[in-house]
Design a protein around this motif. Sequence first.
Motif, PDB file in Angstrom:
ATOM      1  N   LEU A 188      22.516  45.099  42.531  1.00  0.00           N
ATOM      2  CA  LEU A 188      22.471  46.568  42.451  1.00  0.00           C
ATOM      3  C   LEU A 188      21.698  47.017  41.216  1.00  0.00           C
ATOM      4  N   SER A 189      21.762  46.204  40.152  1.00  0.00           N
ATOM      5  CA  SER A 189      21.117  46.579  38.892  1.00  0.00           C
ATOM      6  C   SER A 189      19.653  46.148  38.824  1.00  0.00           C
ATOM      7  N   VAL A 190      19.197  45.434  39.860  1.00  0.00           N
ATOM      8  CA  VAL A 190      17.793  45.001  39.930  1.00  0.00           C
ATOM      9  C   VAL A 190      17.285  45.343  41.331  1.00  0.00           C
ATOM     10  N   PRO A 191      17.076  46.638  41.607  1.00  0.00           N
ATOM     11  CA  PRO A 191      16.695  46.997  42.974  1.00  0.00           C
ATOM     12  C   PRO A 191      15.312  46.456  43.354  1.00  0.00           C
ATOM     13  N   ASP A 192      15.092  46.259  44.637  1.00  0.00           N
ATOM     14  CA  ASP A 192      13.761  45.902  45.168  1.00  0.00           C
ATOM     15  C   ASP A 192      13.291  44.514  44.807  1.00  0.00           C
ATOM     16  N   TYR A 193      14.173  43.627  44.369  1.00  0.00           N
ATOM     17  CA  TYR A 193      13.708  42.263  44.101  1.00  0.00           C
ATOM     18  C   TYR A 193      14.819  41.279  44.430  1.00  0.00           C
ATOM     19  N   THR A 194      14.472  40.170  45.093  1.00  0.00           N
ATOM     20  CA  THR A 194      15.433  39.088  45.294  1.00  0.00           C
ATOM     21  C   THR A 194      14.766  37.792  44.888  1.00  0.00           C
ATOM     22  N   GLY A 195      15.561  36.839  44.423  1.00  0.00           N
ATOM     23  CA  GLY A 195      14.974  35.576  43.979  1.00  0.00           C
ATOM     24  C   GLY A 195      15.899  34.406  44.258  1.00  0.00           C
ATOM     25  N   ASN A 196      15.354  33.207  44.183  1.00  0.00           N
ATOM     26  CA  ASN A 196      16.123  31.991  44.436  1.00  0.00           C
ATOM     27  C   ASN A 196      16.799  31.498  43.153  1.00  0.00           C
ATOM     28  N   ILE A 197      18.079  31.212  43.296  1.00  0.00           N
ATOM     29  CA  ILE A 197      18.898  30.849  42.146  1.00  0.00           C
ATOM     30  C   ILE A 197      19.737  29.628  42.487  1.00  0.00           C
ATOM     31  N   VAL A 198      19.873  28.706  41.525  1.00  0.00           N
ATOM     32  CA  VAL A 198      20.761  27.562  41.710  1.00  0.00           C
ATOM     33  C   VAL A 198      22.140  27.926  41.140  1.00  0.00           C
ATOM     34  N   ARG A 199      23.178  27.693  41.933  1.00  0.00           N
ATOM     35  CA  ARG A 199      24.557  27.915  41.480  1.00  0.00           C
ATOM     36  C   ARG A 199      25.396  26.707  41.848  1.00  0.00           C
ATOM     37  N   ALA A 200      26.554  26.592  41.179  1.00  0.00           N
ATOM     38  CA  ALA A 200      27.504  25.554  41.568  1.00  0.00           C
ATOM     39  C   ALA A 200      28.006  25.851  42.976  1.00  0.00           C
ATOM     40  N   LYS A 201      28.176  24.770  43.768  1.00  0.00           N
ATOM     41  CA  LYS A 201      28.609  24.930  45.150  1.00  0.00           C
ATOM     42  C   LYS A 201      30.102  25.238  45.223  1.00  0.00           C
ATOM     43  N   ASN A 202      30.874  24.550  44.381  1.00  0.00           N
ATOM     44  CA  ASN A 202      32.338  24.720  44.390  1.00  0.00           C
ATOM     45  C   ASN A 202      32.798  25.110  42.989  1.00  0.00           C
ATOM     46  N   ILE A 203      33.727  26.066  42.923  1.00  0.00           N
ATOM     47  CA  ILE A 203      34.297  26.401  41.617  1.00  0.00           C
ATOM     48  C   ILE A 203      35.807  26.589  41.735  1.00  0.00           C
ATOM     49  N   THR A 204      36.466  26.312  40.619  1.00  0.00           N
ATOM     50  CA  THR A 204      37.870  26.692  40.483  1.00  0.00           C
ATOM     51  C   THR A 204      37.892  27.769  39.420  1.00  0.00           C
ATOM     52  N   LEU A 205      38.558  28.860  39.735  1.00  0.00           N
ATOM     53  CA  LEU A 205      38.478  30.034  38.883  1.00  0.00           C
ATOM     54  C   LEU A 205      39.899  30.488  38.548  1.00  0.00           C
ATOM     55  N   SER A 206      40.131  30.797  37.289  1.00  0.00           N
ATOM     56  CA  SER A 206      41.407  31.424  36.946  1.00  0.00           C
ATOM     57  C   SER A 206      41.121  32.846  36.498  1.00  0.00           C
ATOM     58  N   ALA A 207      42.018  33.752  36.849  1.00  0.00           N
ATOM     59  CA  ALA A 207      41.822  35.168  36.523  1.00  0.00           C
ATOM     60  C   ALA A 207      43.162  35.864  36.652  1.00  0.00           C
ATOM     61  N   TYR A 208      43.229  37.092  36.162  1.00  0.00           N
ATOM     62  CA  TYR A 208      44.414  37.922  36.388  1.00  0.00           C
ATOM     63  C   TYR A 208      44.099  38.883  37.517  1.00  0.00           C
ATOM     64  N   ASP A 209      45.130  39.213  38.313  1.00  0.00           N
ATOM     65  CA  ASP A 209      44.923  40.245  39.327  1.00  0.00           C
ATOM     66  C   ASP A 209      45.131  41.624  38.675  1.00  0.00           C
ATOM     67  N   GLU A 210      45.038  42.688  39.474  1.00  0.00           N
ATOM     68  CA  GLU A 210      45.049  44.018  38.850  1.00  0.00           C
ATOM     69  C   GLU A 210      46.405  44.379  38.243  1.00  0.00           C
ATOM     70  N   GLU A 211      47.484  43.644  38.634  1.00  0.00           N
ATOM     71  CA  GLU A 211      48.797  43.900  38.019  1.00  0.00           C
ATOM     72  C   GLU A 211      49.025  43.020  36.788  1.00  0.00           C
ATOM     73  N   GLY A 212      48.069  42.131  36.510  1.00  0.00           N
ATOM     74  CA  GLY A 212      48.220  41.285  35.326  1.00  0.00           C
ATOM     75  C   GLY A 212      48.872  39.941  35.611  1.00  0.00           C
ATOM     76  N   ASN A 213      48.991  39.567  36.886  1.00  0.00           N
ATOM     77  CA  ASN A 213      49.539  38.248  37.223  1.00  0.00           C
ATOM     78  C   ASN A 213      48.436  37.206  37.208  1.00  0.00           C
ATOM     79  N   PRO A 214      48.700  36.051  36.571  1.00  0.00           N
ATOM     80  CA  PRO A 214      47.683  35.004  36.569  1.00  0.00           C
ATOM     81  C   PRO A 214      47.504  34.415  37.972  1.00  0.00           C
ATOM     82  N   GLN A 215      46.250  34.167  38.342  1.00  0.00           N
ATOM     83  CA  GLN A 215      45.930  33.626  39.665  1.00  0.00           C
ATOM     84  C   GLN A 215      44.916  32.514  39.508  1.00  0.00           C
TER      85      GLN A 215
END
Lengths: 167, 170
Positions: free
Chosen positions: A97-124
């Motif tokens: 959204l912040s770079v309109p009118d352009y797309t490009g090829n990017i390498v990313r990790a295929k699998n990730i494990t992610l920790s985060a809090y949800d909107e109520e503050g519970n760890p997930q």
Amino acid sequence: MAIRDVLVYPDPRLKQISSPVTKFDSALQDFIRDLNDTMLAGPGCVGIAAPQVGHFERIVIVDLTSKPKNPNHGKLVLINPVIVESSGEKIGREGCLSVPDYTGNIVRAKNITLSAYDEEGNPQSYEMKGFEARVAQHEIDHLDGRLFLDRLVCRRSELFPRQNYAE
Amino acid sequence: MNPWYLLTLVGKDRPGIVAGVTSALYKEGANLGEASMVQLGGNFTIMVLAQYEGTTDELSKAILPVAKDFDLRLHVDPVLEPRHQASIPDVRITVYGADRAGIVAEVTTALAEAGLNILNLETDVGGAIYILIIEGTASQGIDALQKVLDNLAREKNLETRLSPIDTLIG
């Protein structure tokens, strides 16, 4: 419902590093609602990060409900997300959204494990793969002031070394 | 709005070609667009879009001195669709096999018949291997292309891989 203005490259604020969320209060809930509305207003948009609307806290939304063919967790609000493990790599095409009118090829990790809090503050914790993992990595990059432009790759670099042609 | 031109410059590779050519364009007031600049078999090839206030002849004349300095052949074409929006590919196809004449012709003919519009094609030769990487749009769907690739793999002894390109917007 409020759609916020999206910062667009080369706005220098997109390079800013966001701070962790410390208060899970009603102001946070209001902001998340606006962030979600802004994401839904972007055609084909599957994620958004708070700094894209000029709010520099570590909040992202990943929402693949429109992409049922890809394994995903539906709509996720990820607060203070951290990628704790990643494996594999895959090339894929990204736009922003912040770079309109352009797309490009990017390498990313295929699998990730992610920790985060949800909107109520519970760890997930979430295991993600493929497209969903890509979206999460793209959005978390925003929290560290990075755009997909910072990770563009040349496809040729994946190929074999070129043969030496005789003069 | 100044018109756009496509400049093609080709010659024996040596250091400084890109710097020389683009500096000359900049000095003439041209604004560059997308470009492909690549070494091919000891030659260096430049194809670059440039926006310029003058005519085709004026642009040719302005760039000819630097082309001569580097022994490059120069060709300038007007661009017909200046506001053309680049298409976004929805499929990537990789094909490789033992190098022999005819791989590109066979593969692209079969794919064209199955509705592929090529946006970008790169090939490489690594020793005895010929490699083809294509990005494009599948006008008759991806299944039609997959079928053609399966046939090519079976009949022409090629390794083929098709991956849909699902562009992330976030």
